[in-house]
Design a protein around this motif. Structure first.
Motif, PDB file in Angstrom:
ATOM      1  N   SER A 160       0.871  -1.176   0.000  1.00 23.55           N
ATOM      2  CA  SER A 160       0.000   0.000   0.000  1.00 23.55           C
ATOM      3  C   SER A 160       0.910   1.228   0.000  1.00 23.55           C
ATOM      4  N   PHE A 161       0.328   2.404  -0.141  1.00 20.90           N
ATOM      5  CA  PHE A 161       1.141   3.613  -0.186  1.00 20.90           C
ATOM      6  C   PHE A 161       0.339   4.800   0.339  1.00 20.90           C
ATOM      7  N   SER A 162       1.062   5.852   0.679  1.00 20.15           N
ATOM      8  CA  SER A 162       0.434   7.131   1.010  1.00 20.15           C
ATOM      9  C   SER A 162       1.354   8.200   0.439  1.00 20.15           C
ATOM     10  N   PHE A 163       0.775   9.376   0.168  1.00 18.92           N
ATOM     11  CA  PHE A 163       1.620  10.437  -0.361  1.00 18.92           C
ATOM     12  C   PHE A 163       1.223  11.783   0.220  1.00 18.92           C
ATOM     13  N   VAL A 164       2.220  12.682   0.245  1.00 21.51           N
ATOM     14  CA  VAL A 164       2.028  14.042   0.731  1.00 21.51           C
ATOM     15  C   VAL A 164       2.362  14.979  -0.421  1.00 21.51           C
ATOM     16  N   LEU A 165       1.448  15.905  -0.705  1.00 22.88           N
ATOM     17  CA  LEU A 165       1.688  16.888  -1.754  1.00 22.88           C
ATOM     18  C   LEU A 165       2.403  18.085  -1.166  1.00 22.88           C
ATOM     19  N   LYS A 166       3.394  18.588  -1.863  1.00 24.13           N
ATOM     20  CA  LYS A 166       4.132  19.772  -1.433  1.00 24.13           C
ATOM     21  C   LYS A 166       3.732  20.958  -2.310  1.00 24.13           C
ATOM     22  N   VAL A 167       4.257  22.125  -1.975  1.00 23.67           N
ATOM     23  CA  VAL A 167       4.011  23.323  -2.781  1.00 23.67           C
ATOM     24  C   VAL A 167       5.008  23.314  -3.936  1.00 23.67           C
TER      25      VAL A 167
END
Length: 139
Positions: free
Chosen positions: A64-71
């Motif tokens: 599974s995975f998770s992600f964080v969006l940056k500016v």
């Protein structure tokens, strides 16, 4: 609890990610569902169409995975504000444009969550430095 086995950093155009390279070539060996990532990323970034968005992706041992969006990178924000394609190739002789203090402050406020600056003034100095290195004057 799943353990993080891999961290991947990508910079993708908002709302326009596809399974083609570089996404497929980076995510394939990690063993995660590429189509699922592309769908989730595009849904999360559809309001930022075409803007380059850095992504910190964590892959877990259960695939599974998770992600964080940056500016977006500061340089991209500067180019977008000026409405130009790229900075000067011959800094400091050739200027690509100029930013006002208000524009620098607006970019610094937008980028602040990702900067390691202690104050807005320090963030403005970071943005101004990036602008200067691109051949953009700050007035």
């Amino acid at each position: 609890m799943a353990q993080v086995v891999k961290k991947i950093k990508l910079q993708l155009p908002g709302g326009k990610a596809t399974p083609a390279p570089p996404v497929g070539t980076v995510l394939g060996p990690a063993g995660i569902n590429i189509g699922q990532f592309v769908t989730q990323f595009n849904d999360a970034t559809k309001d930022k169409m075409g803007t380059i968005i850095p992504v910190d992706l964590s892959v877990y041992d259960d695939r599974s995975f998770s992600f964080v969006l940056k500016v977006s990178p500061a340089s991209r924000l500067i180019l977008k504000t000026l409405g130009i394609e790229k900075g000067s190739g011959k800094t400091p002789e050739v200027k690509a444009g100029s930013l006002t203090k208000a524009q620098v402050k607006a970019i610094a406020e937008e980028k602040m969550p990702d900067l390691n600056a202690g104050s807005l003034e320090a963030a403005e100095r970071l943005i101004a430095g990036t602008a200067r290195s691109m051949g953009v004057d700050v007035k």
